[in-house]
Scaffold this motif. Structure first.
Motif, short mmCIF file in Angstrom:
data_model
loop_
_atom_site.label_atom_id
_atom_site.label_comp_id
_atom_site.label_asym_id
_atom_site.label_seq_id
_atom_site.Cartn_x
_atom_site.Cartn_y
_atom_site.Cartn_z
N GLY A 115 11.73 -12.34 10.19
CA GLY A 115 12.98 -12.03 9.50
C GLY A 115 12.85 -11.83 8.01
N LEU A 116 11.63 -11.55 7.55
CA LEU A 116 11.38 -11.29 6.14
C LEU A 116 11.32 -9.78 5.90
N GLU A 117 11.55 -9.36 4.66
CA GLU A 117 11.57 -7.93 4.32
C GLU A 117 10.30 -7.57 3.56
N PRO A 118 9.38 -6.83 4.18
CA PRO A 118 8.15 -6.44 3.48
C PRO A 118 8.42 -5.38 2.41
N VAL A 119 7.81 -5.55 1.24
CA VAL A 119 7.85 -4.54 0.18
C VAL A 119 6.42 -4.35 -0.33
N THR A 120 6.23 -3.30 -1.12
CA THR A 120 4.88 -2.98 -1.58
C THR A 120 4.74 -2.92 -3.10
N SER A 121 5.82 -3.20 -3.82
CA SER A 121 5.77 -3.13 -5.28
C SER A 121 6.37 -4.39 -5.90
N ALA A 122 5.76 -4.84 -6.98
CA ALA A 122 6.31 -5.97 -7.72
C ALA A 122 7.67 -5.63 -8.33
N ASP A 123 7.95 -4.33 -8.51
CA ASP A 123 9.24 -3.92 -9.06
C ASP A 123 10.39 -4.13 -8.08
N ASP A 124 10.07 -4.41 -6.82
CA ASP A 124 11.11 -4.68 -5.82
C ASP A 124 11.63 -6.12 -5.88
N GLY A 125 11.11 -6.92 -6.81
CA GLY A 125 11.57 -8.29 -6.97
C GLY A 125 11.26 -9.21 -5.80
N PRO A 126 10.03 -9.21 -5.30
CA PRO A 126 9.72 -10.07 -4.15
C PRO A 126 9.75 -11.56 -4.52
N ALA A 127 10.20 -12.36 -3.56
CA ALA A 127 10.19 -13.81 -3.76
C ALA A 127 8.81 -14.39 -3.49
N ALA A 128 7.98 -13.63 -2.78
CA ALA A 128 6.66 -14.15 -2.40
C ALA A 128 5.70 -12.99 -2.19
N VAL A 129 4.43 -13.35 -2.16
CA VAL A 129 3.34 -12.42 -1.85
C VAL A 129 2.60 -12.97 -0.64
N LEU A 130 2.39 -12.13 0.37
CA LEU A 130 1.53 -12.49 1.49
C LEU A 130 0.30 -11.59 1.43
N GLN A 131 -0.85 -12.20 1.15
CA GLN A 131 -2.08 -11.44 1.00
C GLN A 131 -3.00 -11.68 2.18
N GLY A 132 -3.27 -10.61 2.92
CA GLY A 132 -4.20 -10.66 4.04
C GLY A 132 -5.21 -9.55 3.94
N PHE A 133 -6.20 -9.58 4.81
CA PHE A 133 -7.27 -8.60 4.76
C PHE A 133 -6.80 -7.24 5.27
N GLY A 134 -7.33 -6.21 4.65
CA GLY A 134 -7.16 -4.84 5.12
C GLY A 134 -8.28 -4.00 4.56
N PRO A 135 -8.96 -3.21 5.38
CA PRO A 135 -10.11 -2.46 4.90
C PRO A 135 -9.76 -1.42 3.83
N GLU A 136 -8.48 -1.05 3.71
CA GLU A 136 -8.08 -0.06 2.72
C GLU A 136 -7.53 -0.70 1.45
N VAL A 137 -7.48 -2.03 1.38
CA VAL A 137 -6.93 -2.69 0.20
C VAL A 137 -7.82 -2.40 -1.02
N GLY A 138 -7.18 -2.02 -2.10
CA GLY A 138 -7.92 -1.68 -3.31
C GLY A 138 -7.22 -2.18 -4.57
N TRP A 139 -7.61 -1.59 -5.69
CA TRP A 139 -7.14 -2.04 -7.00
C TRP A 139 -5.62 -2.01 -7.10
N ALA A 140 -5.00 -0.94 -6.62
CA ALA A 140 -3.55 -0.79 -6.79
C ALA A 140 -2.79 -1.92 -6.09
N GLU A 141 -3.17 -2.23 -4.84
CA GLU A 141 -2.49 -3.28 -4.09
C GLU A 141 -2.71 -4.65 -4.71
N LEU A 142 -3.94 -4.92 -5.13
CA LEU A 142 -4.23 -6.21 -5.74
C LEU A 142 -3.50 -6.37 -7.08
N THR A 143 -3.36 -5.28 -7.80
CA THR A 143 -2.65 -5.33 -9.09
C THR A 143 -1.16 -5.60 -8.89
N GLU A 144 -0.56 -4.97 -7.88
CA GLU A 144 0.85 -5.27 -7.59
C GLU A 144 1.04 -6.75 -7.26
#
Length: 331
Positions: A115-144
């Motif tokens: 029941g949580l709402e996934p977002v991809t940008s820090a500009d969306d005002g997330p209350a939390a970050v869930l960081q998991g593995f993904g083979p395509e994860v790169g600089w942009a995602e880690l920076t957000e």
């Protein structure tokens, strides 16, 4: 595959909790003995759950991957660290909260299921970050993720495995990516997967469980943290040298070559006047070093050597002993 004596490692077990990477498969390659070991559990009516720190895929895709590597599985038999992380976030920030997801599709799917709402940008005002593995994860995602954490978002990592077993060797794991965000923010995440308790405790659900895995710092340490017995198998990341050097909280209850060990009698190691004995293998301590006195099977030799090393502590492991045990690392 049951032991001839009728006593096996899983006789008093209500559920087997199997790690995946390095235990059942290595990337797209099946691990030898894994399919047979799982099939033998099912033949005796013993439930098997696949409990993985790899958060990149949702359970449906994990089950598909298992089937492609020769192990029939259904999504409801899969437990991922993304699921454990999303449950932890729901408890902390409540349903409906925005969560910045970093990783493969499994992280976003797990958040929606809670029941949580996934977002991809820090500009969306997330209350939390869930960081998991993904083979395509790169600089942009880690920076957000770093932007959001610096702005006050709660940070949950699905797991902190530094490497993953793949066909070509050991690849970067989520822990290596978490380390980059930690360095950039100075923050420390909550961790949902092994060796922390939420993932294994949720999978065991109060049943008598046996945890099986190839990693000492996650699978075995997680089992100890959850108060569950463990079986280490020599098919993945940690080698014989690492096992002999294991810290007390990383020492497994049982050692096996592969999942066939589930259906054999537990090995007994004892100390007598000659040293530490398992089967026909005997290991003593002489002049501050481990010495193999007699032969026996390689796994029994490893068990006796571990018993001696773990009891004595400050004792040298000579190269000739490691060379004898090297075939176990080549699986």
């Amino acid at each position: 595959m049951a032991d001839a004596a009728g006593t096996t490692l899983v006789d008093d077990v209500e559920v087997v909790l199997l790690d995946l990477d390095g235990t059942v498969y290595a990337g797209g390659r099946p691990v030898p003995g894994a399919a047979e070991g799982v099939a033998a559990c099912r033949a005796r009516g013993l439930p098997v759950l696949f409990v993985t720190n790899n958060a990149s895929l949702p359970p449906e895709d994990v089950a598909d991957h298992l089937r492609r590597t020769g192990v029939p599985a259904s999504p409801d038999e899969v437990r991922t660290s993304s699921q454990a992380g999303a449950r932890l976030l729901r408890e902390r920030v409540g349903p409906g909260a925005r969560v910045l997801v970093v990783g493969g599709p499994g992280t976003a799917v797990a958040c929606r299921e809670q029941g949580l709402e996934p977002v991809t940008s820090a500009d969306d005002g997330p209350a939390a970050v869930l960081q998991g593995f993904g083979p395509e994860v790169g600089w942009a995602e880690l920076t957000e993720a770093a932007y959001a954490i610096r702005a006050g978002a709660l940070w949950v990592a699905t797991n902190t495995d530094t490497v993953l077993a793949r066909e070509r060797g050991l690849a970067l794991g989520n822990g290596s990516l978490v380390a980059a965000v930690r360095t950039a923010t100075g923050a420390e995440p909550l961790v949902a997967g092994k060796p922390q308790r939420p993932l294994l405790e949720g999978a065991a659900a109060g049943r008598r469980a046996l945890v099986v895995g190839d990693r000492l710092d996650t699978d075995v340490a997680g089992a100890r943290a959850a108060g569950l017995p463990s079986l280490w198998v020599s098919t993945g990341v940690d080698d014989v040298r690492r096992l002999l050097d294991a810290a007390p909280h990383e020492r497994p209850d049982h050692l096996g070559a592969d999942l066939g060990a589930l259906h054999r009698a537990p090995a007994a190691t004892r100390r007598d006047d000659h040293g530490w004995r398992c089967g026909d293998a005997v290991v003593a301590v002489d002049a501050g070093a481990l010495v193999a006195r007699d032969g026996g099977e390689l796994l029994d030799l490893l068990r006796a050597a571990c018993a001696a090393r773990w009891e004595v502590g400050d004792v040298r492991v000579p190269d000739d002993l490691l060379e004898r045990l090297a075939p176990l690392d080549a699986r």
